[in-house]
Design an enzyme around this catalytic site. Sequence first.
Site, PDB file in Angstrom:
ATOM      1  N   LYS A  22       0.843  -1.212   0.000  1.00  0.00           N
ATOM      2  CA  LYS A  22       0.000   0.000   0.000  1.00  0.00           C
ATOM      3  C   LYS A  22       0.870   1.251   0.000  1.00  0.00           C
ATOM      4  CE  LYS A  22      -1.704   1.660   4.055  1.00  0.00           C
ATOM      5  NZ  LYS A  22      -1.411   3.084   4.247  1.00  0.00           N
ATOM      6  N   ASN A  23       1.874   1.264   0.881  1.00  0.00           N
ATOM      7  CA  ASN A  23       2.669   2.483   1.050  1.00  0.00           C
ATOM      8  C   ASN A  23       3.578   2.780  -0.146  1.00  0.00           C
ATOM      9  OD1 ASN A  23       1.427   2.802   3.463  1.00  0.00           O
ATOM     10  ND2 ASN A  23       3.253   2.506   4.738  1.00  0.00           N
ATOM     11  N   ARG A 131      -3.778  10.199   5.009  1.00  0.00           N
ATOM     12  CA  ARG A 131      -2.693  11.164   5.046  1.00  0.00           C
ATOM     13  C   ARG A 131      -1.903  11.234   3.729  1.00  0.00           C
ATOM     14  NH1 ARG A 131       0.369  13.874   8.814  1.00  0.00           N
ATOM     15  NH2 ARG A 131       2.599  13.787   8.428  1.00  0.00           N
ATOM     16  N   CYS A 155      -4.415   7.815  10.159  1.00  0.00           N
ATOM     17  CA  CYS A 155      -4.509   7.164  11.468  1.00  0.00           C
ATOM     18  C   CYS A 155      -4.191   8.150  12.585  1.00  0.00           C
ATOM     19  CB  CYS A 155      -3.503   6.018  11.553  1.00  0.00           C
ATOM     20  SG  CYS A 155      -3.970   4.585  10.593  1.00  0.00           S
ATOM     21  N   ARG A 160       1.422  14.181  14.053  1.00  0.00           N
ATOM     22  CA  ARG A 160       1.773  14.024  12.635  1.00  0.00           C
ATOM     23  C   ARG A 160       1.701  15.334  11.843  1.00  0.00           C
ATOM     24  NH1 ARG A 160      -0.697   8.549  10.269  1.00  0.00           N
ATOM     25  NH2 ARG A 160       1.266   8.387   9.199  1.00  0.00           N
ATOM     26  N   PRO A 161       2.590  16.274  12.138  1.00  0.00           N
ATOM     27  CA  PRO A 161       2.587  17.543  11.412  1.00  0.00           C
ATOM     28  C   PRO A 161       3.098  17.379   9.974  1.00  0.00           C
ATOM     29  CG  PRO A 161       4.455  17.431  12.909  1.00  0.00           C
ATOM     30  CD  PRO A 161       3.664  16.177  13.124  1.00  0.00           C
ATOM     31  N   VAL A 162       2.995  18.466   9.192  1.00  0.00           N
ATOM     32  CA  VAL A 162       3.524  18.429   7.819  1.00  0.00           C
ATOM     33  C   VAL A 162       4.547  19.547   7.612  1.00  0.00           C
ATOM     34  CG1 VAL A 162       1.584  17.255   6.714  1.00  0.00           C
ATOM     35  CG2 VAL A 162       1.512  19.740   7.005  1.00  0.00           C
ATOM     36  N   ASP A 163       5.130  20.039   8.711  1.00  0.00           N
ATOM     37  CA  ASP A 163       6.080  21.153   8.604  1.00  0.00           C
ATOM     38  C   ASP A 163       7.260  20.837   7.677  1.00  0.00           C
ATOM     39  OD1 ASP A 163       6.596  19.293  10.657  1.00  0.00           O
ATOM     40  OD2 ASP A 163       8.063  20.605  11.596  1.00  0.00           O
ATOM     41  N   LEU A 164       7.747  19.584   7.723  1.00  0.00           N
ATOM     42  CA  LEU A 164       8.914  19.250   6.891  1.00  0.00           C
ATOM     43  C   LEU A 164       8.549  19.283   5.402  1.00  0.00           C
ATOM     44  CD1 LEU A 164      10.330  16.294   9.023  1.00  0.00           C
ATOM     45  CD2 LEU A 164      11.133  18.657   8.971  1.00  0.00           C
ATOM     46  N   SER A 202      11.574  11.966   7.273  1.00  0.00           N
ATOM     47  CA  SER A 202      10.138  11.726   7.105  1.00  0.00           C
ATOM     48  C   SER A 202       9.864  11.063   5.754  1.00  0.00           C
ATOM     49  CB  SER A 202       9.390  13.060   7.192  1.00  0.00           C
ATOM     50  OG  SER A 202       8.171  12.996   6.487  1.00  0.00           O
ATOM     51  N   VAL A 203       9.095   9.979   5.805  1.00  0.00           N
ATOM     52  CA  VAL A 203       8.737   9.254   4.575  1.00  0.00           C
ATOM     53  C   VAL A 203       7.922  10.167   3.657  1.00  0.00           C
ATOM     54  CG1 VAL A 203       7.350   7.323   3.693  1.00  0.00           C
ATOM     55  CG2 VAL A 203       8.806   7.005   5.701  1.00  0.00           C
ATOM     56  N   ASP A 345       5.381   0.387  11.927  1.00  0.00           N
ATOM     57  CA  ASP A 345       4.157  -0.250  11.429  1.00  0.00           C
ATOM     58  C   ASP A 345       4.051  -1.728  11.820  1.00  0.00           C
ATOM     59  OD1 ASP A 345       3.339   2.110  10.367  1.00  0.00           O
ATOM     60  OD2 ASP A 345       3.640   1.565   8.266  1.00  0.00           O
ATOM     61  N   ILE A 367       9.070   6.657  16.755  1.00  0.00           N
ATOM     62  CA  ILE A 367       8.596   7.380  15.564  1.00  0.00           C
ATOM     63  C   ILE A 367       7.349   8.211  15.875  1.00  0.00           C
ATOM     64  CG2 ILE A 367       7.844   7.171  13.151  1.00  0.00           C
ATOM     65  CD1 ILE A 367      10.679   6.224  13.485  1.00  0.00           C
ATOM     66  N   ARG A 437      -8.392  -0.664   5.050  1.00  0.00           N
ATOM     67  CA  ARG A 437      -7.558   0.360   4.418  1.00  0.00           C
ATOM     68  C   ARG A 437      -6.237  -0.238   3.949  1.00  0.00           C
ATOM     69  NH1 ARG A 437      -6.193   5.118   8.034  1.00  0.00           N
ATOM     70  NH2 ARG A 437      -4.904   5.419   6.205  1.00  0.00           N
TER      71      ARG A 437
HETATM   72  C1  UD1 Z   1       4.641   6.851   6.529  1.00  0.00           C
HETATM   73  C2  UD1 Z   1       3.801   5.613   6.358  1.00  0.00           C
HETATM   74  C3  UD1 Z   1       3.353   5.071   7.702  1.00  0.00           C
HETATM   75  C4  UD1 Z   1       4.551   4.848   8.598  1.00  0.00           C
HETATM   76  C5  UD1 Z   1       5.446   6.088   8.658  1.00  0.00           C
HETATM   77  C6  UD1 Z   1       6.752   5.854   9.389  1.00  0.00           C
HETATM   78  C7  UD1 Z   1       2.687   5.804   4.224  1.00  0.00           C
HETATM   79  C8  UD1 Z   1       1.408   6.032   3.483  1.00  0.00           C
HETATM   80  N1  UD1 Z   1       2.632   5.932   5.549  1.00  0.00           N
HETATM   81  O1  UD1 Z   1       3.821   7.818   7.185  1.00  0.00           O
HETATM   82  O2  UD1 Z   1       2.659   3.840   7.486  1.00  0.00           O
HETATM   83  O3  UD1 Z   1       4.116   4.534   9.909  1.00  0.00           O
HETATM   84  O4  UD1 Z   1       5.774   6.527   7.330  1.00  0.00           O
HETATM   85  O5  UD1 Z   1       7.448   4.805   8.815  1.00  0.00           O
HETATM   86  O6  UD1 Z   1       3.711   5.510   3.638  1.00  0.00           O
HETATM   87  N2  UD1 Z   1       7.048  14.430  10.995  1.00  0.00           N
HETATM   88  C9  UD1 Z   1       7.187  15.770  11.344  1.00  0.00           C
HETATM   89  N3  UD1 Z   1       6.964  16.709  10.380  1.00  0.00           N
HETATM   90  C10 UD1 Z   1       6.631  16.383   9.111  1.00  0.00           C
HETATM   91  C11 UD1 Z   1       6.502  15.018   8.758  1.00  0.00           C
HETATM   92  C12 UD1 Z   1       6.714  14.065   9.724  1.00  0.00           C
HETATM   93  O7  UD1 Z   1       7.482  16.091  12.494  1.00  0.00           O
HETATM   94  O8  UD1 Z   1       6.445  17.284   8.297  1.00  0.00           O
HETATM   95  C13 UD1 Z   1       7.275  13.391  12.015  1.00  0.00           C
HETATM   96  C14 UD1 Z   1       6.008  12.564  12.305  1.00  0.00           C
HETATM   97  O9  UD1 Z   1       5.172  13.207  13.235  1.00  0.00           O
HETATM   98  C15 UD1 Z   1       6.612  11.303  12.839  1.00  0.00           C
HETATM   99  C16 UD1 Z   1       7.895  11.156  12.014  1.00  0.00           C
HETATM  100  O10 UD1 Z   1       8.167  12.445  11.485  1.00  0.00           O
HETATM  101  O11 UD1 Z   1       6.945  11.454  14.191  1.00  0.00           O
HETATM  102  C17 UD1 Z   1       7.811  10.181  10.876  1.00  0.00           C
HETATM  103  O12 UD1 Z   1       6.694  10.479  10.072  1.00  0.00           O
HETATM  104  P1  UD1 Z   1       6.689  10.200   8.499  1.00  0.00           P
HETATM  105  O13 UD1 Z   1       7.883   9.385   8.146  1.00  0.00           O
HETATM  106  O14 UD1 Z   1       6.492  11.481   7.795  1.00  0.00           O
HETATM  107  O15 UD1 Z   1       5.393   9.303   8.367  1.00  0.00           O
HETATM  108  P2  UD1 Z   1       4.294   9.354   7.219  1.00  0.00           P
HETATM  109  O16 UD1 Z   1       4.910   9.713   5.915  1.00  0.00           O
HETATM  110  O17 UD1 Z   1       3.127  10.114   7.708  1.00  0.00           O
END
Ligand code: UD1
Length: 458
Positions: A22-23, A131, A155, A160-164, A202-203, A345, A367, A437
Amino acid sequence: MDRIRLTGGTALHGEIPISGAKNAALPLMIASLLTDEPLVLTNLPRLTDIATLARLLAQLGVEIDVLNGNDEWEPLTTRTEGRLSLGVEQAKRLAGFGPDAKYRPGGRTIRLTARTIESTHADYELVSKMRASFWVLGPLLGRCGEADVSLPGGCAIGTRPVDLHLQGLEKLGATIELDKGYVIARAKDGLRGAEVRFSMPSVGATHNVLMAAVLAKGETIIENAAREPEITNLAECLVAMGAKIDGLGSSTLRITGVDKLHGAQVAVICDRIEAGTYAMAVAMAGGDVTLTGADRSLFEAPLQALSAAGITIEDVDAGLRVARNGTPVTPVDIVTQPYPAFPTDLQAQFMALMTMADGNAQMTETIFENRFMHVQELARLGALVSLHGDRAIVSGVKALRGAPVMATDLRASVSLVIAGLAAEGETVISRVYHLDRGFERLEDKLSNCGADISRLAG
Ligand code: UD1
């Protein structure tokens, strides 16, 4: 709302086919926004998250066709009054719940064509469901120079911010404002290559910035990029579409922007989280199962943890054989960290296994800050778990007992299934839409191996 009912105590024997990830599938589908030519994806899993994203992409102007049993393309999107959309029935079909709902192993092949981007507005209704749909932001900006995308949902496992994501896109020259829950991003003269250094890998931010950078002018360097195999799957897809990317699989990605990308055909990699989940299910219930299509190289850390717990893992031609025949489960401590370490996960599933280990095991979650919601539901089955901030101490018990429990998020819900497989008596899991999902036909895959499990509709 559907529920899953299962009666524990039966060992698992047979084969479980592992689906496409899925991811990986989600960002690959989003990559179709970057070209006006068709992107063909094979090994696509049947999941509701796939259907949700397909509906969003259709609203943006992506035509979607599926390859049917006669090797013909069948359109899933339709145009009414000039607007492209993917209807509820077609979405159900993509998610594996339509009239052709019979379970059959083997992924789907779909074709996504974004001849023109008809809208750069990604609506709250769909983005809030998942997300990953927020990742349309980067490619829309790259191709059109503008995007209005709702802040994401997904979830509930922390803030789970999007600042990055936003900082990375700003580095590439986008102006970003937040208005009424939407990110309003503009790059009227196009994006420009730049150095982007993430404070954590961040993924999602890596996917988003990578997809924006492939059409930016000049060179972009992403430092401290996430290295998950799903990112490499996307990067390989972009390269097949004509992008120039160096450093695939490493934490430094160098991208030289190109003017245009073209169509390609790419296979979705196998789902390492699904494979790890079923490996833990076999470890929990006992038995001997071959995970067909599982690729060991994608999830070494969880397999090592399972071996340390006393589970037999063996490479076989079809994939991986997992077995436990009567031996006790040894307690093993794990720490979740970015790839290639133990994935967050799989934390809930491994915790389920440890609830019947021969002693105490410590799970440390680094994480997400709120990813122990399964603990209280596991406790309803008789598990003994104490929480200490980002650590959970699991004290193995002699036996779990079935009970009604509630799914709280995608991976947590499957940990309840795993625990239920070894519990005495009946477990009924409500809110299984979380499971649908991300786990394709879980009840079919497990019942084909002898588990007493079924879906209760309603
Ligand atoms: C993706 C995966 C999810 C997995 C996660 C970590 C998908 C669809 N989802 O989620 O299944 O659990 O990777 O392997 O692929 N963070 C920030 N700012 C940001 C972005 C992230 O602080 O802008 C933090 C998050 O809060 C978290 C950490 O970075 O603590 C990792 O998150 P991230 O790797 O971004 O996870 P997702 O991409 O949401």
